[in-house]
Design a protein around this motif. Sequence first.
Motif, PDB file in Angstrom:
ATOM      1  N   ASP A  95       0.830  -1.202   0.000  1.00 37.40           N
ATOM      2  CA  ASP A  95       0.000   0.000   0.000  1.00 37.40           C
ATOM      3  C   ASP A  95       0.866   1.253   0.000  1.00 37.40           C
ATOM      4  O   ASP A  95       0.568   2.222  -0.709  1.00 37.40           O
ATOM      5  N   ARG A 100       1.016   4.256  -2.826  1.00 38.56           N
ATOM      6  CA  ARG A 100       0.797   5.663  -2.492  1.00 38.56           C
ATOM      7  C   ARG A 100       1.958   6.518  -2.999  1.00 38.56           C
ATOM      8  O   ARG A 100       1.767   7.656  -3.421  1.00 38.56           O
ATOM      9  N   ARG A 120      -9.094   7.057  -3.202  1.00 45.58           N
ATOM     10  CA  ARG A 120      -8.403   5.795  -2.997  1.00 45.58           C
ATOM     11  C   ARG A 120      -7.929   5.608  -1.560  1.00 45.58           C
ATOM     12  O   ARG A 120      -8.088   4.531  -0.963  1.00 45.58           O
ATOM     13  N   SER A 121      -7.323   6.613  -0.965  1.00 45.49           N
ATOM     14  CA  SER A 121      -6.750   6.476   0.378  1.00 45.49           C
ATOM     15  C   SER A 121      -7.651   7.012   1.483  1.00 45.49           C
ATOM     16  O   SER A 121      -7.217   7.140   2.627  1.00 45.49           O
ATOM     17  N   GLU A 141      -9.188   2.871   4.743  1.00 43.24           N
ATOM     18  CA  GLU A 141      -8.026   2.014   4.975  1.00 43.24           C
ATOM     19  C   GLU A 141      -8.275   0.556   4.614  1.00 43.24           C
ATOM     20  O   GLU A 141      -7.359  -0.263   4.710  1.00 43.24           O
ATOM     21  N   ARG A 181      -8.972  -0.102  -1.439  1.00 43.33           N
ATOM     22  CA  ARG A 181      -7.817   0.518  -2.096  1.00 43.33           C
ATOM     23  C   ARG A 181      -7.394  -0.255  -3.331  1.00 43.33           C
ATOM     24  O   ARG A 181      -7.005   0.350  -4.340  1.00 43.33           O
ATOM     25  N   ASP A 195      -6.998   1.018  -7.190  1.00 41.87           N
ATOM     26  CA  ASP A 195      -5.727   0.851  -7.902  1.00 41.87           C
ATOM     27  C   ASP A 195      -5.962   0.305  -9.309  1.00 41.87           C
ATOM     28  O   ASP A 195      -5.354   0.771 -10.281  1.00 41.87           O
ATOM     29  N   TYR A 210      -1.502  11.915  -1.018  1.00 45.02           N
ATOM     30  CA  TYR A 210      -2.711  11.191  -1.430  1.00 45.02           C
ATOM     31  C   TYR A 210      -2.734   9.817  -0.752  1.00 45.02           C
ATOM     32  O   TYR A 210      -1.713   9.212  -0.532  1.00 45.02           O
TER      33      TYR A 210
END
Length: 384
Positions: A48, A52, A112-113, A116, A121, A125, A384
């Motif tokens: 992750d 990011r 997206r973020s 959690e 996520r 992606d 982000y």
Amino acid sequence: MILHELISYDVLRVIWWLLMGVVLVGFAVTDGFDLGAGMLLPFVGKTDLERRVVINAFGPVWEGNQVWLLLGGGAIFAAWPHLYAVSFSGFYLAMFIILFALILRPVAIKFRSKNEDAAWRTRWDWILFFCGIVPALICGVAMGNVLQGVPFKLEDDMQIHYLGSFFGLLNPYALLCGLVSVAMIAMHGAAWLQLKTDGEVAARARRIGSMAALLTVVLFLLGGVLLFMFIGGFQITSDISTTGPSNPLAKTVEPVAGAWFANYAAQPMLYVVPVLGLAGAALAWVLMLASRPLLALIMSGVGIAGIILSVGVSMFPIILPSTVDPRMSMTVWDSSSSHTTLFIMLVCVLIFLPLILAYTSWVYSIMRGKVSADDIAEGRDHAY
């Protein structure tokens, strides 16, 4: 003498043909690296935090890069109204899919973020992957169809009839051009990530980018060979006025074998354009392997410019050929706006384009440097 008459109509038409190429290259080179980075996101980022890092490598600049797309659409609408009408109606569904992907991309970047949850996520992606690969693929497919000719016709009153279908665009040669586009955008995105990141993310970008660069060279060469051997081209076979009013019906055009290579035979210096496409991608491959990311990024941009401009150089003065009735094909000389319109637009470009370039350069200067995983891990608000 009226001011706009200082530049003749035929010269203005060529200037705007050149500016259309500049805009296409500007979009592909700037927005291309963030589309490519998004395309590579699931493959260069395994955790992750790494993903990011990738998003933060292009997230702050994608909006400014997309200005070139808006500029291109506006320029085609104002400078080449017949071309705009045919292409944006005939390729309507393809254009809609591109716009859907480009609209969905900022949603993915922003949301997206926010959660959690790992599954949340991961879905975003893959949406970013979709938003990167689809515009690249469809733009390449469109270019492949333009080289082959588009099934449209014009009535005497300039009413347009597009006689093709969306799935008819997905022919083998057009799909090959789509793969060229995907490969070169992946190359460019990987070069950007190698420049802006470090550690495993940069190492994976280096490996994937070098393969994409080599694939770009191979596919571009293959596309050129197939174009010469099987596609043919179109050629104006009658007199045409370069300074008269725009009327695509006032000429004769015929399909001629090897026509897309006639300009190179007449002016061998033009070979420098496709050579730049091949050399840029090849040097990007070498420089990525040598861990020289800035030079690799520059060379991948040169390669993209050469590949895109080689299409325009091959087809000049034809812009959009018709397979239904070749005489209705759009050319530089008979599908532009009026002399006055082109001149006023040129004045606007000379005023505002330097401002856009200066602002863009300033933004990239402010955003220079690598994206740090440590800063993102510390939970900085700007990440982000």
